[in-house]
Scaffold this active site. Structure first.
Site, mmCIF file in Angstrom:
data_model
loop_
_atom_site.group_PDB
_atom_site.id
_atom_site.type_symbol
_atom_site.label_atom_id
_atom_site.label_comp_id
_atom_site.label_asym_id
_atom_site.label_seq_id
_atom_site.Cartn_x
_atom_site.Cartn_y
_atom_site.Cartn_z
ATOM 1 N N THR A 166 -1.680 -16.386 -5.177
ATOM 2 C CA THR A 166 -2.309 -15.281 -4.777
ATOM 3 C C THR A 166 -1.477 -14.275 -4.175
ATOM 4 O OG1 THR A 166 -3.390 -16.162 -2.874
ATOM 5 C CG2 THR A 166 -4.866 -16.073 -4.975
ATOM 6 N N LYS A 188 -12.613 -7.095 1.910
ATOM 7 C CA LYS A 188 -12.175 -8.004 0.965
ATOM 8 C C LYS A 188 -12.711 -9.550 1.257
ATOM 9 C CE LYS A 188 -8.090 -6.729 1.262
ATOM 10 N NZ LYS A 188 -6.614 -6.774 0.833
ATOM 11 N N GLY A 247 0.587 -11.338 -3.052
ATOM 12 C CA GLY A 247 0.432 -10.099 -3.308
ATOM 13 C C GLY A 247 -1.072 -9.476 -3.915
ATOM 14 N N THR A 248 -1.623 -10.106 -3.753
ATOM 15 C CA THR A 248 -2.985 -9.735 -4.057
ATOM 16 C C THR A 248 -3.440 -8.461 -3.501
ATOM 17 O OG1 THR A 248 -3.973 -11.276 -2.723
ATOM 18 C CG2 THR A 248 -4.109 -11.857 -4.861
ATOM 19 N N GLY A 249 -3.392 -8.199 -2.128
ATOM 20 C CA GLY A 249 -3.856 -7.074 -1.389
ATOM 21 C C GLY A 249 -3.250 -5.784 -1.901
ATOM 22 N N CYS A 250 -1.911 -6.147 -1.936
ATOM 23 C CA CYS A 250 -0.612 -4.940 -2.425
ATOM 24 C C CYS A 250 -1.327 -4.541 -3.964
ATOM 25 C CB CYS A 250 0.624 -5.272 -2.676
ATOM 26 S SG CYS A 250 1.144 -6.201 -1.190
#
Length: 268
Positions: A204, A173, A206-209
């Protein structure tokens, strides 16, 4: 209905972890299940405390899920310690879980360490090899490969190195960039850039989750890695662009942005 299991930590503020995962799964029209690895006290300002779930209770949760409503895909997020990792590895192998998405959560956005340092080696050797796809951001990729990754050429080199070490696909990412949101998918020897303009939004959390859960939704529906990643990229871009602004710090996304009430309806 297809089912997705999220194995992750709980976020009491609702922006990341189990809560973000379940919202994402629901937004994709799938049935979500959750196994909690740790409780956290956190909000948009950061993580105040992490309390790991005992390995025995973690195993009890997993057994209950796999013996009743076995998932079509599994997303794995925060795992605080080696013993929890061992339990998860053993259960995934026991029930031959398919379509495993590994969100390599090691440090929170606010800088809080979420994985015991001594657990990293076990994580790399025993869990990452089980994944169909794993989704490190740039700092996580640097930690896993013990290198620095700044340029696009270094990202390509990192993707190739991951390909040599693990059989699964890697989705590197680029959200930490300030000028673009270009991600790199290395899938079965093929490099594919997924480019997107940088969206000016400080919220942003929690974007990875969210992204990894969206990928798991695609895999559960049989879309394959590339299509699942493309769909997840589109979903996360829309959730960021929606511009939800909650909390005093790094706020959450609007996971349900596609279902905003329409003017003139009973929901007004």
């Amino acid at each position: 209905m297809k089912t997705v299991l999220t194995i992750a930590g709980s976020d009491c503020s609702g922006g990341a972890g189990i809560q973000a995962d379940l919202k994402t799964i629901a937004a994709h029209g799938l049935y979500g299940e959750s196994v909690i690895t740790a409780l956290t006290a956190q909000n948009t300002l950061g993580v105040a405390e992490v309390v790991p779930v005992s390995p025995d209770f973690l195993e009890r949760q997993l057994e209950c899920v796999f013996t009743d409503i076995p998932p079509d895909a599994v997303k794995i997020g925060m795992i605080p310690g080696r013993e929890q990792m061992r339990v998860i590895r053993d259960i995934l192998k026991k029930y031959q879980a398919e379509h495993i998405v590994m969100d390599t959560v090691m440090v929170s956005t606010s800088g809080k360490t979420l994985m015991e340092p001594e657990a990293l080696t076990y994580y790399k050797q025993e869990l990452l090899p089980l994944a169909e796809i794993y989704t490190p951001n740039l700092p996580e990729a640097e930690l896993l490969l013990k290198t620095t990754i700044k340029t696009k050429e270094e990202r390509v080199a990192a993707g190739k190195e991951f390909g040599l070490q693990y059989k699964g696909s890697v989705y590197l990412k680029g959200g930490h960039d300030l000028w673009a949101a270009d991600d790199l998918l290395f899938d079965q020897g093929k490099m594919l850039w997924m480019e997107e303009v940088h969206i000016e939004n400080p919220n942003t959390h929690g974007t990875g989750c969210t992204l990894s859960s969206a990928i798991a939704c695609g895999l559960a529906q049989g879309y394959g890695v590339e299509k699942s990643v493309r769909n997840a990229k589109q979903y996360i871009t829309g959730a960021i662009a929606d511009g939800l602004d909650l909390g005093k710090g790094n706020g959450p996304l609007n996971h349900m942005y596609r279902y905003a009430p329409v003017k003139g309806t009973a929901l007004d």
